[in-house]
Motif scaffolding. Sequence first.
Motif, short mmCIF file in Angstrom:
data_model
loop_
_atom_site.label_atom_id
_atom_site.label_comp_id
_atom_site.label_asym_id
_atom_site.label_seq_id
_atom_site.Cartn_x
_atom_site.Cartn_y
_atom_site.Cartn_z
N GLU A 166 0.82 -1.22 0.00
CA GLU A 166 0.00 0.00 0.00
C GLU A 166 0.85 1.27 0.00
OE1 GLU A 166 -3.24 0.05 -0.34
OE2 GLU A 166 -3.54 -2.11 -0.16
N HIS A 167 0.63 2.09 -1.00
CA HIS A 167 1.31 3.39 -1.16
C HIS A 167 0.29 4.48 -0.88
CE1 HIS A 167 3.11 6.78 -3.45
NE2 HIS A 167 4.26 6.22 -3.10
N SER A 168 0.53 5.28 0.14
CA SER A 168 -0.49 6.23 0.60
C SER A 168 -0.93 7.20 -0.49
CB SER A 168 0.02 7.01 1.82
OG SER A 168 1.24 7.67 1.54
N ILE A 169 -0.01 7.65 -1.33
CA ILE A 169 -0.38 8.64 -2.34
C ILE A 169 -1.15 7.98 -3.49
CG2 ILE A 169 0.44 10.57 -3.73
CD1 ILE A 169 1.05 10.58 -0.60
N ALA A 170 -0.73 6.79 -3.88
CA ALA A 170 -1.52 6.05 -4.87
C ALA A 170 -2.91 5.77 -4.31
CB ALA A 170 -0.82 4.74 -5.24
N ASP A 171 -2.96 5.42 -3.02
CA ASP A 171 -4.25 5.14 -2.40
C ASP A 171 -5.15 6.38 -2.36
OD1 ASP A 171 -3.58 2.53 -2.06
OD2 ASP A 171 -3.30 2.61 0.11
N MET A 172 -4.54 7.56 -2.28
CA MET A 172 -5.35 8.78 -2.34
C MET A 172 -6.14 8.82 -3.63
SD MET A 172 -2.66 11.61 -0.88
CE MET A 172 -2.11 11.60 0.84
N TYR A 173 -5.49 8.44 -4.73
CA TYR A 173 -6.21 8.37 -6.00
C TYR A 173 -7.26 7.27 -5.97
CZ TYR A 173 -7.60 6.67 -10.46
OH TYR A 173 -8.40 6.20 -11.48
N PHE A 174 -6.86 6.06 -5.58
CA PHE A 174 -7.76 4.92 -5.67
C PHE A 174 -9.03 5.10 -4.83
CE2 PHE A 174 -3.78 2.57 -6.88
CZ PHE A 174 -4.19 2.26 -8.18
N VAL A 175 -8.86 5.59 -3.59
CA VAL A 175 -10.05 5.70 -2.74
C VAL A 175 -10.96 6.83 -3.19
CG1 VAL A 175 -8.98 4.63 -0.71
CG2 VAL A 175 -8.79 7.10 -1.02
N PHE A 176 -10.38 7.92 -3.67
CA PHE A 176 -11.25 9.02 -4.12
C PHE A 176 -11.83 8.76 -5.50
CE2 PHE A 176 -9.61 11.37 -0.49
CZ PHE A 176 -10.77 12.00 -0.06
N ALA A 177 -11.15 7.97 -6.31
CA ALA A 177 -11.76 7.56 -7.58
C ALA A 177 -13.04 6.77 -7.30
CB ALA A 177 -10.78 6.71 -8.40
N GLY A 178 -12.96 5.86 -6.31
CA GLY A 178 -14.15 5.11 -5.93
C GLY A 178 -15.20 5.98 -5.26
N TYR A 179 -14.74 6.92 -4.44
CA TYR A 179 -15.65 7.82 -3.73
C TYR A 179 -16.46 8.66 -4.73
CZ TYR A 179 -17.13 11.43 -0.37
OH TYR A 179 -17.86 12.30 0.41
N TRP A 180 -15.77 9.22 -5.73
CA TRP A 180 -16.49 10.02 -6.73
C TRP A 180 -17.36 9.12 -7.60
CZ3 TRP A 180 -15.87 14.18 -4.43
CH2 TRP A 180 -14.66 14.80 -4.16
N ALA A 181 -16.85 7.94 -7.96
CA ALA A 181 -17.58 7.06 -8.87
C ALA A 181 -18.89 6.58 -8.27
CB ALA A 181 -16.71 5.86 -9.24
N LYS A 182 -18.91 6.32 -6.96
CA LYS A 182 -20.13 5.77 -6.36
C LYS A 182 -21.27 6.80 -6.32
CE LYS A 182 -20.18 6.40 -1.36
NZ LYS A 182 -20.45 5.69 -0.10
N SER A 183 -20.94 8.07 -6.57
CA SER A 183 -21.98 9.11 -6.62
C SER A 183 -22.70 9.12 -7.97
CB SER A 183 -21.37 10.48 -6.35
OG SER A 183 -20.51 10.88 -7.41
N ILE A 184 -22.20 8.34 -8.92
CA ILE A 184 -22.81 8.27 -10.25
C ILE A 184 -23.57 6.95 -10.37
CG2 ILE A 184 -22.33 8.21 -12.74
CD1 ILE A 184 -19.90 9.99 -12.15
N PRO A 185 -24.89 7.00 -10.53
CA PRO A 185 -25.73 5.79 -10.46
C PRO A 185 -25.28 4.64 -11.35
CG PRO A 185 -27.09 7.76 -10.47
CD PRO A 185 -25.70 8.22 -10.71
N ALA A 186 -24.86 4.92 -12.57
CA ALA A 186 -24.49 3.84 -13.49
C ALA A 186 -23.29 3.06 -12.97
CB ALA A 186 -24.19 4.40 -14.88
#
Length: 272
Positions: free
Chosen positions: A200-220
Amino acid sequence: MNFFSPAEVAKNTVGIGKGKAALPASKMLILGIMAGIYISFAGICCTMAAVGVPIASTGKMVGAMLFPGGLSMVLLAGSELFTGNSLMVISLLEKEITLKGMLKNWGIVWVGNLIGAMIIAAGPAFGHTMSLFGNGYGASAIATAATKCSLTLGDALIRGILCNILVCVAVWISFAAKDVASKIIGVFFPVTFFVFSGFEHSIADMYFVFAGYWAKSIPAYAQAAVEAGANLDAINLGTIFGKCLIPVSIGNVIGGVFVASVYWFVYLRKSK
């Protein structure tokens, strides 16, 4: 020789750390944002490889081989990366910088990395490139984030430590190289190792977790993720920071301090 010896790298790293600590806070923040952006682009390619390559293990390997491009951009284009800056401990042990100055750099750069990662993570979600592969990109982004937000404290720490041992070795090797091609080659293997190993790389994880966070706000994307078995409830700001980013960052620091301390002891301490 067209490279520096390990002892020369140790001496040079002291000066590099001193320069990092002396940066104005505004430049630390801006360069931190840039590093978060570069690492996030590498993260995008990792996800695309994982979704686009039918065989999971092959897709993971392809992603692992693409990710070193992110650290190459960080080192060659000029930016400040929290994980690599763990090597500033060498400058601290040599008494060329203060603890306060080092922690200031780490704190500001970490925030800058986070800002850059959050911005780039929003791009594929709201620019709808996550609709690729029948919304598979979006589903994968959410599933990855859910997994990272469900880490136990022990797993996050251990994976963070192991990751940054390799990242700091990659940075160390890049400092040994005297030309661009050698720096890129030197970075390639340690970074590929940590990605393929699942650390686990904290800065890469910043991208991965927020990519999922933003994506889950889109119904499709959310629907595609649910159909794939992802747990959307695992992704929230509390788990993003409490179960992923903070413990992984602590683990990264421990791993980086280990590398820096070993090389300081071997190449600098006994020369006094």
